[in-house]
Every structure is written in structure tokens, then in C-alpha cells.
Motif scaffolding. Structure first.
Motif, short mmCIF file in Angstrom:
data_model
loop_
_atom_site.label_atom_id
_atom_site.label_comp_id
_atom_site.label_asym_id
_atom_site.label_seq_id
_atom_site.Cartn_x
_atom_site.Cartn_y
_atom_site.Cartn_z
N ASN A 140 0.85 -1.19 0.00
CA ASN A 140 0.00 0.00 0.00
C ASN A 140 0.88 1.24 0.00
O ASN A 140 2.08 1.17 0.31
N TRP A 141 0.31 2.39 -0.31
CA TRP A 141 1.11 3.61 -0.42
C TRP A 141 1.78 3.98 0.90
O TRP A 141 2.85 4.59 0.93
N TYR A 142 1.15 3.60 2.03
CA TYR A 142 1.68 3.97 3.34
C TYR A 142 2.66 2.93 3.90
O TYR A 142 3.31 3.18 4.91
N ASP A 143 2.81 1.79 3.24
CA ASP A 143 3.69 0.75 3.77
C ASP A 143 5.15 1.18 3.88
O ASP A 143 5.82 0.88 4.88
N PRO A 144 5.73 1.88 2.88
CA PRO A 144 7.12 2.32 3.03
C PRO A 144 7.33 3.25 4.23
O PRO A 144 8.37 3.19 4.90
N ILE A 145 6.33 4.11 4.50
CA ILE A 145 6.43 5.03 5.64
C ILE A 145 6.42 4.24 6.94
O ILE A 145 7.26 4.46 7.84
N LEU A 146 5.47 3.31 7.06
CA LEU A 146 5.40 2.48 8.27
C LEU A 146 6.63 1.60 8.40
O LEU A 146 7.12 1.37 9.52
N PHE A 147 7.15 1.12 7.29
CA PHE A 147 8.36 0.30 7.32
C PHE A 147 9.51 1.09 7.94
O PHE A 147 10.23 0.57 8.82
N LEU A 148 9.69 2.34 7.51
CA LEU A 148 10.76 3.18 8.06
C LEU A 148 10.55 3.42 9.55
O LEU A 148 11.50 3.34 10.34
N VAL A 149 9.31 3.69 9.95
CA VAL A 149 9.00 3.93 11.37
C VAL A 149 9.29 2.68 12.20
O VAL A 149 9.90 2.75 13.27
N PHE A 150 8.87 1.52 11.68
CA PHE A 150 9.09 0.27 12.40
C PHE A 150 10.57 -0.07 12.49
O PHE A 150 11.04 -0.58 13.53
N VAL A 151 11.31 0.19 11.44
CA VAL A 151 12.75 -0.11 11.44
C VAL A 151 13.47 0.75 12.47
O VAL A 151 14.30 0.26 13.25
N ILE A 152 13.16 2.04 12.48
CA ILE A 152 13.79 2.94 13.47
C ILE A 152 13.39 2.51 14.88
O ILE A 152 14.23 2.48 15.80
N GLY A 153 12.12 2.16 15.06
CA GLY A 153 11.67 1.70 16.37
C GLY A 153 12.41 0.45 16.81
O GLY A 153 12.83 0.33 17.96
N GLY A 154 12.57 -0.52 15.90
CA GLY A 154 13.30 -1.74 16.23
C GLY A 154 14.75 -1.48 16.57
O GLY A 154 15.30 -2.08 17.51
N ALA A 155 15.40 -0.58 15.81
CA ALA A 155 16.79 -0.24 16.10
C ALA A 155 16.92 0.41 17.47
O ALA A 155 17.88 0.16 18.21
N LEU A 233 2.91 -0.72 18.29
CA LEU A 233 3.61 -0.40 19.54
C LEU A 233 5.13 -0.35 19.34
O LEU A 233 5.84 0.14 20.22
N THR A 234 5.62 -0.83 18.20
CA THR A 234 7.06 -0.91 17.97
C THR A 234 7.78 0.43 18.17
O THR A 234 8.74 0.50 18.93
N PRO A 235 7.36 1.51 17.49
CA PRO A 235 8.06 2.78 17.71
C PRO A 235 7.91 3.30 19.14
O PRO A 235 8.84 3.93 19.67
N VAL A 236 6.78 3.02 19.78
CA VAL A 236 6.56 3.47 21.16
C VAL A 236 7.54 2.77 22.10
O VAL A 236 8.21 3.42 22.91
N ILE A 237 7.62 1.44 21.98
CA ILE A 237 8.55 0.68 22.82
C ILE A 237 9.98 1.11 22.56
O ILE A 237 10.79 1.25 23.50
N GLY A 238 10.31 1.36 21.29
CA GLY A 238 11.67 1.79 20.94
C GLY A 238 12.04 3.11 21.60
O GLY A 238 13.10 3.24 22.20
N VAL A 239 11.15 4.09 21.49
CA VAL A 239 11.42 5.42 22.06
C VAL A 239 11.49 5.33 23.59
O VAL A 239 12.37 5.94 24.22
N VAL A 240 10.57 4.57 24.19
CA VAL A 240 10.54 4.45 25.65
C VAL A 240 11.83 3.82 26.16
O VAL A 240 12.47 4.34 27.09
N PHE A 241 12.23 2.70 25.59
CA PHE A 241 13.43 2.02 26.07
C PHE A 241 14.67 2.86 25.82
O PHE A 241 15.58 2.90 26.67
#
Length: 261
Positions: A140-155, A233-241
């Protein structure tokens, strides 16, 4: 702007240094690719005996592994603090760091950069493309944006956990071997958490949240709707930790009294 300028200067100097020894750089890249290939072969061998693992297909597991490689590559490029205790506390190099007018953690991140690890992300994209094609996934058009957010959150999850472990050195400056063990535990995030028992699943979600590096964010792109809440929750957990780890780091630096004699 000051920190961005420092980052750009360090990256420039790092690239000059690494390109002076091109053969060594190539060997390191090849060895990293071989390591990732061994892990992928392990997954394929496991699925040579079964088509599904607790409801997850072979290609879905491969997709999760490919996703995991991207935030892990980002983490490995900038947060090589596995030897913080021995190098900066036991040997006293933190004394040098603290004499400079820039945040101590930021300096250590810049000093320990290994930008060649970013090539691991390319492997991740290739693996995801292969598995995604076999699964018939669409974007979907928003998948690349969410992918970037999730990747940064995971890192950030990885960075937060390992910074917190490094902070133990401010209170217990003896040589420790927790880092290698934690790297091994982090590998559990490559696989669906529901293949583990309840205790391990809880630990990988809320205590050492490595599941937010691999399976939870990847589940969104696999259209596993039952996992969507954890995905977002991935970016939230990433920022919190990460925020907690920086706070604990600052408190630890206040406690630090130097290497002494």
C-alpha cells in the motif's frame, strides 16, 4: 545542528579510514554475508522437515528474518558498545570522553561506528523481496512510511537494551560477560513469539523486547491482523526504552569517578 555537523565529520573521516584498506573491508563484508547466509540456511533446513511452525509458513519465517536484518543492521552500524565495560571503564578511556564538550554517549557512538554493517540491510531487503514474492504480498502507499517507522523503532529497542546493559558498568566496574549472552537472546526476536512458552514470550515482549525488532513489526506486512496492536507499539517501545537508557546513562556518568590509579 552542532550534533549533525559532528556526525557528518565523523562519517567522512570514517569512510576515508576504511577505504584505505579496501581488501579488509571486502573480507569483512563477505564474512558478514556468510554469517547471515548460515542463519537463513538454518531456517530452510528446519522447514525441510515441516511446512508450518505453529501456523507460520516457511516463507513467512523467512520474511520475518529479512525484516529483522534491517533494524539490526542500523543498530550494528552505530551502537557497537559490546566492549564498553572493558574499553571505557576498566581501561579508563571514558576519562578522555568526558573532557570534551559533547554528550558522552554520542561520542562513543561516533567512535564505534561500523557503517559497513549497513550492507546487512541490503540482504534483508533481498530476503524480504524473495519471501514477499512467494507469499504474493502487495504494498500500500503507506507501507514504506510504516516500514521506516518500524525499522527505526526496532533499532531503538536494540540500542536501548544494550545501552542499559552497558550502564551496569557504572555501578559494577568489573569485567562482565553479559553482552554476548544478550546478543544470543536477541536472536530469539527473529522468530514468531508464539512458538515459545508464555514466560519467554512475556520476556521478549516487555522485559527484553526483542520481538519488536522482528516478528511484531513484520507481522503487519504479513497482514497478520491479530498482531497489529503490537506492530504499532514498535516505535513506542523503541522510544521508551531508548529514553530510559539515556536517562540511566546520564545518571551513571554522574556516578563515575574516573579510572583512578
Amino acid at each position: 545542528m552542532f550534533y549533525l555537523q559532528m556526525l557528518a565529520q565523523y562519517i567522512g573521516q570514517y569512510l576515508k579510514t576504511r577505504l584505505q584498506y579496501r581488501s579488509d573491508l571486502v573480507v569483512e563484508l563477505v564474512s558478514d554475508l556468510l554469517f547471515q547466509a548460515v542463519n537463513l540456511i538454518f531456517i530452510i533446513v528446519v522447514f525441510g522437515h515441516t511446512d508450518f511452525l505453529n501456523g507460520w509458513s516457511r516463507d513467512e519465517i523467512i520474511f520475518i528474518y529479512g525484516f529483522f536484518l534491517v533494524p539490526f543492521a542500523l543498530f550494528s552500524s552505530f551502537f557497537n558498545i559490546w566492549d564498553f565495560n572493558e574499553r571505557y571503564i576498566v581501561k579508563g578511556e571514558l576519562d578522555r570522553i568526558l573532557t570534551r564538550p559533547i554528550h558522552s554517549l554520542f561520542q562513543i557512538v561516533l567512535e564505534r561506528m561500523e557503517l559497513e554493517s549497513l550492507f546487512g540491510a541490503i540482504t534483508g531487503f533481498v530476503v524480504m523481496a524473495y519471501a514477499g514474492a512467494r507469499l504474493g504480498l502487495s504494498l500500500n502507499w503507506y507501507d514504506p512510511i510504516l516500514f521506516l517507522v518500524f525499522v527505526i523503532g526496532g533499532a531503538l529497542v536494540y540500542a536501548g537494551v544494550f545501552i542499559l546493559i552497558a550502564c551496569i558498568s557504572f555501578w559494577a566496574d568489573a569485567r562482565t560477560s553479559i553482552m554476548p549472552m544478550m546478543y544470543n537472546i536477541g536472536n530469539y526476536g527473529r522468530y514468531p513469539v508464539d512458538i515459545y512458552n508464555t514466560v519467554i514470550r512475556f520476556v521478549l515482549t516487555w522485559i527484553l523486547p526483542f520481538a519488536f525488532v522482528g516478528v511484531y513489526p513484520a507481522a503487519f506486512f504479513l497482514r497478520r491482523e491479530e498482531w497489529y496492536v503490537y506492530s504499532f507499539l514498535t516505535p513506542v517501545i523503541g522510544v521508551v526504552f531508548f529514553a530510559i537508557s539515556v536517562y540511566v546513562w546520564n545518571e551513571g556518568v554522574k556516578r563515575y569517578r574516573g579510572a583512578g590509579n
